[in-house]
Design a protein around this motif. Structure first.
Motif, PDB file in Angstrom:
ATOM      1  N   SER A  17       0.872  -1.170   0.000  1.00  0.00           N
ATOM      2  CA  SER A  17       0.000   0.000   0.000  1.00  0.00           C
ATOM      3  C   SER A  17       0.916   1.229   0.000  1.00  0.00           C
ATOM      4  O   SER A  17       1.933   1.225   0.717  1.00  0.00           O
ATOM      5  N   THR A  18       0.592   2.227  -0.778  1.00  0.00           N
ATOM      6  CA  THR A  18       1.437   3.433  -0.757  1.00  0.00           C
ATOM      7  C   THR A  18       1.401   4.084   0.630  1.00  0.00           C
ATOM      8  O   THR A  18       2.343   4.763   1.017  1.00  0.00           O
ATOM      9  N   ASN A  19       0.323   3.842   1.388  1.00  0.00           N
ATOM     10  CA  ASN A  19       0.288   4.364   2.757  1.00  0.00           C
ATOM     11  C   ASN A  19       1.363   3.694   3.626  1.00  0.00           C
ATOM     12  O   ASN A  19       1.925   4.330   4.518  1.00  0.00           O
ATOM     13  N   ASP A  20       1.652   2.408   3.370  1.00  0.00           N
ATOM     14  CA  ASP A  20       2.723   1.716   4.116  1.00  0.00           C
ATOM     15  C   ASP A  20       4.066   2.371   3.811  1.00  0.00           C
ATOM     16  O   ASP A  20       4.885   2.596   4.706  1.00  0.00           O
ATOM     17  N   MET A  40       1.314  -0.400  -8.917  1.00  0.00           N
ATOM     18  CA  MET A  40       0.423  -1.466  -8.459  1.00  0.00           C
ATOM     19  C   MET A  40       0.449  -1.566  -6.933  1.00  0.00           C
ATOM     20  O   MET A  40       1.509  -1.427  -6.331  1.00  0.00           O
ATOM     21  N   GLN A  41      -0.709  -1.805  -6.354  1.00  0.00           N
ATOM     22  CA  GLN A  41      -0.811  -2.089  -4.914  1.00  0.00           C
ATOM     23  C   GLN A  41      -1.359  -3.498  -4.775  1.00  0.00           C
ATOM     24  O   GLN A  41      -2.346  -3.830  -5.439  1.00  0.00           O
ATOM     25  N   ASN A  42      -0.742  -4.306  -3.905  1.00  0.00           N
ATOM     26  CA  ASN A  42      -1.311  -5.646  -3.741  1.00  0.00           C
ATOM     27  C   ASN A  42      -2.026  -5.847  -2.404  1.00  0.00           C
ATOM     28  O   ASN A  42      -2.584  -6.905  -2.151  1.00  0.00           O
ATOM     29  N   ALA A  43      -2.009  -4.840  -1.549  1.00  0.00           N
ATOM     30  CA  ALA A  43      -2.785  -4.930  -0.298  1.00  0.00           C
ATOM     31  C   ALA A  43      -3.317  -3.533   0.056  1.00  0.00           C
ATOM     32  O   ALA A  43      -3.122  -3.050   1.171  1.00  0.00           O
ATOM     33  N   GLY A  44      -3.959  -2.922  -0.903  1.00  0.00           N
ATOM     34  CA  GLY A  44      -4.497  -1.570  -0.697  1.00  0.00           C
ATOM     35  C   GLY A  44      -5.619  -1.572   0.331  1.00  0.00           C
ATOM     36  O   GLY A  44      -6.401  -2.517   0.410  1.00  0.00           O
ATOM     37  N   ARG A  45      -5.655  -0.506   1.101  1.00  0.00           N
ATOM     38  CA  ARG A  45      -6.673  -0.395   2.152  1.00  0.00           C
ATOM     39  C   ARG A  45      -7.692   0.687   1.807  1.00  0.00           C
ATOM     40  O   ARG A  45      -7.337   1.726   1.236  1.00  0.00           O
ATOM     41  N   GLY A  46      -8.950   0.447   2.198  1.00  0.00           N
ATOM     42  CA  GLY A  46      -9.994   1.448   2.069  1.00  0.00           C
ATOM     43  C   GLY A  46     -10.394   1.954   3.445  1.00  0.00           C
ATOM     44  O   GLY A  46      -9.804   1.557   4.456  1.00  0.00           O
ATOM     45  N   ARG A  47     -11.387   2.808   3.488  1.00  0.00           N
ATOM     46  CA  ARG A  47     -11.875   3.319   4.766  1.00  0.00           C
ATOM     47  C   ARG A  47     -12.594   2.219   5.523  1.00  0.00           C
ATOM     48  O   ARG A  47     -13.137   1.302   4.943  1.00  0.00           O
ATOM     49  N   ARG A  48     -12.619   2.351   6.853  1.00  0.00           N
ATOM     50  CA  ARG A  48     -13.391   1.515   7.750  1.00  0.00           C
ATOM     51  C   ARG A  48     -13.102   0.016   7.538  1.00  0.00           C
ATOM     52  O   ARG A  48     -14.013  -0.798   7.434  1.00  0.00           O
ATOM     53  N   LEU A  59      -4.556   5.244 -10.330  1.00  0.00           N
ATOM     54  CA  LEU A  59      -3.623   6.038  -9.513  1.00  0.00           C
ATOM     55  C   LEU A  59      -3.678   5.592  -8.051  1.00  0.00           C
ATOM     56  O   LEU A  59      -4.765   5.531  -7.463  1.00  0.00           O
ATOM     57  N   PHE A  60      -2.515   5.294  -7.508  1.00  0.00           N
ATOM     58  CA  PHE A  60      -2.372   4.996  -6.080  1.00  0.00           C
ATOM     59  C   PHE A  60      -1.270   5.906  -5.575  1.00  0.00           C
ATOM     60  O   PHE A  60      -0.122   5.787  -6.031  1.00  0.00           O
ATOM     61  N   MET A  61      -1.585   6.803  -4.679  1.00  0.00           N
ATOM     62  CA  MET A  61      -0.524   7.675  -4.158  1.00  0.00           C
ATOM     63  C   MET A  61      -0.823   8.056  -2.707  1.00  0.00           C
ATOM     64  O   MET A  61      -1.973   8.048  -2.265  1.00  0.00           O
ATOM     65  N   SER A  62       0.259   8.374  -2.000  1.00  0.00           N
ATOM     66  CA  SER A  62       0.108   8.844  -0.620  1.00  0.00           C
ATOM     67  C   SER A  62       0.978  10.072  -0.429  1.00  0.00           C
ATOM     68  O   SER A  62       2.158  10.058  -0.775  1.00  0.00           O
ATOM     69  N   ASN A 102     -15.222  12.391   1.838  1.00  0.00           N
ATOM     70  CA  ASN A 102     -14.173  12.766   0.878  1.00  0.00           C
ATOM     71  C   ASN A 102     -14.129  11.921  -0.382  1.00  0.00           C
ATOM     72  O   ASN A 102     -13.065  11.587  -0.874  1.00  0.00           O
ATOM     73  N   ASP A 103     -15.296  11.622  -0.933  1.00  0.00           N
ATOM     74  CA  ASP A 103     -15.333  10.892  -2.205  1.00  0.00           C
ATOM     75  C   ASP A 103     -15.617  11.845  -3.359  1.00  0.00           C
ATOM     76  O   ASP A 103     -16.191  12.918  -3.169  1.00  0.00           O
ATOM     77  N   ILE A 104     -15.226  11.384  -4.560  1.00  0.00           N
ATOM     78  CA  ILE A 104     -15.589  12.113  -5.774  1.00  0.00           C
ATOM     79  C   ILE A 104     -16.515  11.205  -6.585  1.00  0.00           C
ATOM     80  O   ILE A 104     -16.210  10.017  -6.782  1.00  0.00           O
ATOM     81  N   GLY A 113     -11.070   7.267  -3.815  1.00  0.00           N
ATOM     82  CA  GLY A 113     -11.197   7.100  -2.370  1.00  0.00           C
ATOM     83  C   GLY A 113     -10.009   7.736  -1.680  1.00  0.00           C
ATOM     84  O   GLY A 113      -8.914   7.820  -2.253  1.00  0.00           O
ATOM     85  N   ILE A 114     -10.244   8.201  -0.478  1.00  0.00           N
ATOM     86  CA  ILE A 114      -9.191   8.864   0.291  1.00  0.00           C
ATOM     87  C   ILE A 114      -9.126   8.223   1.671  1.00  0.00           C
ATOM     88  O   ILE A 114     -10.154   8.056   2.332  1.00  0.00           O
ATOM     89  N   LEU A 115      -7.932   7.834   2.065  1.00  0.00           N
ATOM     90  CA  LEU A 115      -7.743   7.195   3.370  1.00  0.00           C
ATOM     91  C   LEU A 115      -6.668   7.956   4.131  1.00  0.00           C
ATOM     92  O   LEU A 115      -5.522   8.015   3.700  1.00  0.00           O
ATOM     93  N   ILE A 126      -1.849  10.944   3.559  1.00  0.00           N
ATOM     94  CA  ILE A 126      -3.059  11.171   2.754  1.00  0.00           C
ATOM     95  C   ILE A 126      -3.034  10.184   1.591  1.00  0.00           C
ATOM     96  O   ILE A 126      -2.338  10.393   0.595  1.00  0.00           O
ATOM     97  N   GLY A 127      -3.747   9.087   1.730  1.00  0.00           N
ATOM     98  CA  GLY A 127      -3.761   8.053   0.687  1.00  0.00           C
ATOM     99  C   GLY A 127      -4.899   8.318  -0.282  1.00  0.00           C
ATOM    100  O   GLY A 127      -6.055   8.464   0.125  1.00  0.00           O
ATOM    101  N   ILE A 128      -4.564   8.365  -1.558  1.00  0.00           N
ATOM    102  CA  ILE A 128      -5.578   8.687  -2.573  1.00  0.00           C
ATOM    103  C   ILE A 128      -5.545   7.640  -3.682  1.00  0.00           C
ATOM    104  O   ILE A 128      -4.483   7.337  -4.235  1.00  0.00           O
ATOM    105  N   GLY A 129      -6.690   7.092  -3.984  1.00  0.00           N
ATOM    106  CA  GLY A 129      -6.813   6.153  -5.098  1.00  0.00           C
ATOM    107  C   GLY A 129      -7.826   6.698  -6.089  1.00  0.00           C
ATOM    108  O   GLY A 129      -8.900   7.163  -5.690  1.00  0.00           O
ATOM    109  N   VAL A 130      -7.480   6.656  -7.369  1.00  0.00           N
ATOM    110  CA  VAL A 130      -8.434   7.124  -8.390  1.00  0.00           C
ATOM    111  C   VAL A 130      -8.536   6.058  -9.484  1.00  0.00           C
ATOM    112  O   VAL A 130      -7.517   5.560  -9.981  1.00  0.00           O
TER     113      VAL A 130
HETATM  114  C1  BTN Z   1     -11.991   4.457   0.470  1.00  0.00           C
HETATM  115  O1  BTN Z   1     -12.353   3.451   1.104  1.00  0.00           O
HETATM  116  O2  BTN Z   1     -12.784   5.098  -0.219  1.00  0.00           O
HETATM  117  C2  BTN Z   1     -10.557   4.921   0.565  1.00  0.00           C
HETATM  118  C3  BTN Z   1      -9.677   4.236  -0.431  1.00  0.00           C
HETATM  119  C4  BTN Z   1      -8.251   4.750  -0.409  1.00  0.00           C
HETATM  120  C5  BTN Z   1      -7.357   4.048  -1.407  1.00  0.00           C
HETATM  121  C6  BTN Z   1      -5.988   4.651  -1.495  1.00  0.00           C
HETATM  122  S1  BTN Z   1      -5.037   3.996  -2.821  1.00  0.00           S
HETATM  123  C7  BTN Z   1      -3.604   4.772  -2.220  1.00  0.00           C
HETATM  124  C8  BTN Z   1      -3.628   4.611  -0.713  1.00  0.00           C
HETATM  125  N1  BTN Z   1      -3.095   3.331  -0.323  1.00  0.00           N
HETATM  126  C9  BTN Z   1      -3.995   2.547   0.246  1.00  0.00           C
HETATM  127  O3  BTN Z   1      -3.782   1.399   0.681  1.00  0.00           O
HETATM  128  N2  BTN Z   1      -5.186   3.185   0.316  1.00  0.00           N
HETATM  129  C10 BTN Z   1      -5.110   4.503  -0.257  1.00  0.00           C
END
Ligand code: BTN
Length: 239
Positions: A17-20, A40-48, A59-62, A102-104, A113-115, A126-130
């Motif tokens: 995860s780019t947040n890691d 590429m992210q292989n263990a990306g996290r979302g909210r909650r 796009l995966f960026m932090s 914070n969604d678009i 998504g923003i985490l 500030i993790g942002i995925g588009v």
């Molecule tokens: C959501 O649940 O809406 C938030 C999703 C956030 C995804 C981004 S992708 C880049 C960064 N790395 C992660 O693991 N999560 C955020």
């Protein structure tokens, strides 16, 4: 590290995860602005506690930004407004709306998504995925989703990253000069569902009411049958 304005930027092929990666960096750095992106992210996290699927081309960026805790409420709105602004600058006709917190939404469907997570040395992560190229195709999604490419808005993750950092810096400067009110106002002008009925799925319970406002702390102001309530966290659904 590369430079975009005063951001120090690293682009990596594959990460958990780019947040890691941003968290590791926040232990090493004491000042400055950083952004980590990955193909590429292989263990990306979302909210909650949800997961965020890695799809190549998206796009995966932090971002790492030093932010006092008491300013977090303001910064949350700068983060999503800046993504809205960056996309509007690239595609002036794009039908976007903002969704609390914070969604678009593109044509009413979630494209990003923003985490937010806490880093070291007063850094906010500030993790942002588009969904630039494609949207996940799963039946277990909480919302309907879409991607820029599927709607005919063609760009690539790096162009969007650069446009985002530019918009973010402009909004940070605006906020430093004029305060939160101008950000709050611009956010609300572009929000979906203002003065309309919504259902809020909170941590403990769900609540129905009319989405009336965002207050000066960034809380959602919900007019319910029992009176006006402030919502600090949750997922909203339009009725
Ligand atoms: C959501 O649940 O809406 C938030 C999703 C956030 C995804 C981004 S992708 C880049 C960064 N790395 C992660 O693991 N999560 C955020």
């Amino acid at each position: 590290m590369l430079k975009v304005n005063d951001w120090n930027w690293t682009d990596l092929p594959e990460v958990t995860s780019t947040n890691d990666e941003a968290l590791i960096l926040s232990h090493q750095e004491k000042e400055g602005k950083y952004v980590v992106s990955a193909e590429m992210q292989n263990a990306g996290r979302g909210r909650r506690g949800r997961s965020w699927l890695g799809i190549k081309g998206n796009l995966f960026m932090s971002l790492l930004l030093q932010c006092p805790l008491e300013k977090l409420g303001d910064v949350v709105f700068i983060i999503s407004l800046s993504l809205f602004d960056a996309l509007k600058k690239m595609f002036p006709q794009i039908p976007l709306q903002l969704k609390w917190p914070n969604d678009i939404l593109l044509n009413g469907h979630k494209i990003s998504g923003i985490l937010l997570e806490k880093g070291e040395n007063d850094y906010l992560i500030i993790g942002i995925g588009v969904n630039v190229k494609a949207a996940p195709k799963s039946e277990n999604l909480l919302y309907t989703v879409d991607s820029l490419a599927d709607c005919g808005f063609i760009t690539d993750r790096i162009s969007l990253l650069k446009a985002y950092l530019q918009a973010f810096d402009e909004n940070l400067a605006l906020w430093n000069e004029q305060g939160f009110e101008v950000i709050r106002k611009r956010w609300l002008e572009n929000a979906k569902g203002l003065n309309a009925p919504i259902e809020v799925h909170g941590v403990k319970e769900n609540k129905n009411g009319i989405f009336r406002d965002i207050d000066e702390t960034g809380a959602l102001v919900l007019e319910t049958a029992d009176g006006v309530e402030k919502i600090y966290a949750g997922d909203i659904f339009y009725l």
